[in-house]
Design an enzyme around this catalytic site. Sequence first.
Site, mmCIF file in Angstrom:
data_model
loop_
_atom_site.group_PDB
_atom_site.id
_atom_site.type_symbol
_atom_site.label_atom_id
_atom_site.label_comp_id
_atom_site.label_asym_id
_atom_site.label_seq_id
_atom_site.Cartn_x
_atom_site.Cartn_y
_atom_site.Cartn_z
ATOM 1 C CG MET A 198 38.899 35.956 43.484
ATOM 2 S SD MET A 198 38.799 34.389 42.661
ATOM 3 C CE MET A 198 40.258 33.664 43.350
ATOM 4 N N PRO A 199 37.173 40.468 42.709
ATOM 5 C CG PRO A 199 37.617 42.585 43.528
ATOM 6 C CD PRO A 199 38.224 41.228 43.371
ATOM 7 C CG LEU A 200 32.678 40.168 37.097
ATOM 8 C CD1 LEU A 200 33.673 39.643 36.072
ATOM 9 C CD2 LEU A 200 31.412 39.322 37.100
ATOM 10 C CG MET A 233 40.166 45.987 42.436
ATOM 11 S SD MET A 233 39.422 44.692 41.449
ATOM 12 C CE MET A 233 40.863 43.784 40.936
ATOM 13 C CB THR A 259 30.125 41.676 41.252
ATOM 14 O OG1 THR A 259 29.149 42.240 40.378
ATOM 15 C CG2 THR A 259 29.451 40.729 42.228
#
Length: 129
Positions: free
Chosen positions: A1-3, A28, A72
């Site tokens: 779960m990239p931010l 992504m 992140t």
Amino acid sequence: MPLLRFDVIEGRDEKSLQLLLDTAHQAMVEAFGVPERDRYQIVHQHPANELIIQDAGLGFQRTKDMVIISMTSKARTESQKEKLYALLAERLEKKCEISPDDLMVSITENGDADWSFGLGEAQFLNGKL
């Protein structure tokens, strides 16, 4: 779960910002294999004098279209990261008319204990995710 956080110079219209976000998300999803629904993005627009991004001697010609993507995410392989960088450069140029010279990407890695999506819980640790 990239931010993902996008830092851009203020003045972009809503349509071009949405295209930037959509294009980056698709890159992504393809590079990292995250589910389509895992989308966490923040846009911050700055006055031009608040983004000082020099070329570090690499010969980049930065313009007002500069985009800094700070991500992140849990750890990814070098090949996944290289694929993401290439897809972002290619697709942002093609779909958003953003030169690869104007793209900077930084990834900070973290682990399951570093996320809470709400309720004061660590959902990755308690099995809810």
